[in-house]
Design an enzyme around this catalytic site. Structure first.
Site, mmCIF file in Angstrom:
data_model
loop_
_atom_site.group_PDB
_atom_site.id
_atom_site.type_symbol
_atom_site.label_atom_id
_atom_site.label_comp_id
_atom_site.label_asym_id
_atom_site.label_seq_id
_atom_site.Cartn_x
_atom_site.Cartn_y
_atom_site.Cartn_z
ATOM 1 N N HIS A 141 -10.092 1.462 1.050
ATOM 2 C CA HIS A 141 -9.662 2.838 1.324
ATOM 3 C C HIS A 141 -10.873 3.784 1.407
ATOM 4 O O HIS A 141 -10.888 4.718 2.208
ATOM 5 C CB HIS A 141 -8.716 3.355 0.238
ATOM 6 C CG HIS A 141 -7.285 2.918 0.407
ATOM 7 N ND1 HIS A 141 -6.539 3.240 1.506
ATOM 8 C CD2 HIS A 141 -6.461 2.199 -0.404
ATOM 9 C CE1 HIS A 141 -5.319 2.744 1.385
ATOM 10 N NE2 HIS A 141 -5.242 2.098 0.233
ATOM 11 N N HIS A 156 -8.941 -3.942 -2.314
ATOM 12 C CA HIS A 156 -8.013 -3.150 -1.496
ATOM 13 C C HIS A 156 -8.364 -1.653 -1.611
ATOM 14 O O HIS A 156 -8.426 -0.944 -0.604
ATOM 15 C CB HIS A 156 -6.587 -3.416 -1.987
ATOM 16 C CG HIS A 156 -5.512 -2.572 -1.370
ATOM 17 N ND1 HIS A 156 -4.490 -3.090 -0.604
ATOM 18 C CD2 HIS A 156 -5.282 -1.229 -1.422
ATOM 19 C CE1 HIS A 156 -3.696 -2.110 -0.204
ATOM 20 N NE2 HIS A 156 -4.152 -0.963 -0.688
ATOM 21 N N CYS A 161 0.859 -1.183 0.000
ATOM 22 C CA CYS A 161 0.000 0.000 0.000
ATOM 23 C C CYS A 161 0.899 1.239 0.000
ATOM 24 O O CYS A 161 1.853 1.307 0.788
ATOM 25 C CB CYS A 161 -0.887 -0.003 1.244
ATOM 26 S SG CYS A 161 -1.984 1.426 1.320
ATOM 27 N N LEU A 162 0.591 2.188 -0.875
ATOM 28 C CA LEU A 162 1.416 3.394 -0.949
ATOM 29 C C LEU A 162 1.311 4.219 0.331
ATOM 30 O O LEU A 162 2.186 5.040 0.600
ATOM 31 C CB LEU A 162 1.009 4.229 -2.174
ATOM 32 C CG LEU A 162 1.187 3.502 -3.521
ATOM 33 C CD1 LEU A 162 0.673 4.361 -4.672
ATOM 34 C CD2 LEU A 162 2.652 3.111 -3.746
HETATM 35 O O1 K1U Z 1 -1.830 2.116 -1.952
HETATM 36 C C1 K1U Z 1 -2.480 1.527 -2.790
HETATM 37 O O2 K1U Z 1 -3.670 1.371 -2.641
HETATM 38 C C2 K1U Z 1 -1.782 1.000 -4.014
HETATM 39 C C3 K1U Z 1 -1.301 -0.436 -3.872
HETATM 40 C C4 K1U Z 1 -2.303 -1.338 -4.552
HETATM 41 C C5 K1U Z 1 -2.256 -2.801 -4.261
HETATM 42 C C6 K1U Z 1 -1.095 -3.535 -4.398
HETATM 43 C C7 K1U Z 1 -1.096 -4.894 -4.164
HETATM 44 C C8 K1U Z 1 -2.259 -5.535 -3.814
HETATM 45 C C9 K1U Z 1 -3.402 -4.800 -3.656
HETATM 46 C C10 K1U Z 1 -3.407 -3.442 -3.895
HETATM 47 C C11 K1U Z 1 0.077 -0.521 -4.523
HETATM 48 O O3 K1U Z 1 0.226 -0.245 -5.673
HETATM 49 S S1 K1U Z 1 1.421 -1.037 -3.556
HETATM 50 C C12 K1U Z 1 2.778 -1.063 -4.718
HETATM 51 C C13 K1U Z 1 2.727 -2.223 -5.661
HETATM 52 O O4 K1U Z 1 2.014 -3.176 -5.444
HETATM 53 C C14 K1U Z 1 3.531 -2.184 -6.908
HETATM 54 C C15 K1U Z 1 4.405 -1.156 -7.168
HETATM 55 C C16 K1U Z 1 5.149 -1.160 -8.340
HETATM 56 C C17 K1U Z 1 5.034 -2.176 -9.243
HETATM 57 C C18 K1U Z 1 4.173 -3.222 -8.992
HETATM 58 C C19 K1U Z 1 3.417 -3.219 -7.824
HETATM 59 ZN ZN ZN Z 2 -3.568 1.040 -0.304
#
Ligand code: K1U
Ligand code: ZN
Length: 177
Positions: free
Chosen positions: A145, A141, A99-100
């Protein structure tokens, strides 16, 4: 277009329940453009408006699962306005989620493997379909939020506290550097 600052846990604004969008207009499309720029820059595969401090029911997503001949990800941007989820499968799937708003921390979360969704796109057109795989996981996910829920809330108390401690430690180290 602008890269917006992403709120990080434990910022209380991430616990807000976002409100429905009333009109899909140019102001909303400008927010969506900024959200995509912020998500690609992070980088991430999804972003909810509340993560950039806007409590509206808007999500952007790009799983970037395909690559061109040079190995560069092919962009496939998706917008979900006022999304609703229904008819989750009994079958569950587990994904190592990130999650960012909880940077650099990952944990396995179990969610329904398939789910039906309806939403509006950036033109205001309605969509309804069944989703599976990473798209289903990511949409669940991001929907969380909109309800003020973070993926760490799906973990046991012990795992959640360990992960949040690691996040705090990493943040202190970043600040001290
Ligand atoms: O914060 C967020 O909601 C974004 C999150 C989304 C997510 C990822 C994995 C499973 C469920 C939801 C992300 O993007 S975290 C970073 C990430 O997964 C990623 C970053 C760069 C390349 C590939 C993946
Ligand atoms: Zn998230």
């Amino acid at each position: 277009m602008a890269i917006l600052p992403i709120l990080e846990a434990p910022d209380p604004r991430l616990r807000t329940i976002s409100t429905p969008v009333e009109t899909v207009d140019d102001d909303l499309r400008a927010l969506i453009a900024d959200m995509f720029e912020t998500m690609y820059d992070a980088p991430g595969i999804g972003l909810a408006a509340i993560q950039v401090g806007v409590p509206k029911r808007v999500l952007v997503m790009d799983l970037q699962e395909e690559e061109d001949a040079e190995g560069k990800p092919i962009r496939n941007p998706r917008v979900f306005i006022n999304p609703e989820l229904f008819d989750p499968s009994d079958e569950m799937s587990v994904y190592n989620e990130g999650c960012l708003s909880v940077p650099d921390q990952y944990a396995e979360v179990e969610r329904p493997a398939t789910i039906h969704a309806r939403w509006l796109d950036e033109k205001g057109d309605r969509h309804e379909t069944q989703l599976d795989g990473l798209l289903a996981t990511c949409l669940q996910h991001e929907m969380d939020h909109l309800e003020g829920i973070l993926f760490v809330d799906h973990l046991s108390r012990l795992k959640r506290e360990m992960l949040l401690k690691k996040l705090d430690k990493a943040r202190r180290a970043r600040r001290a550097a």
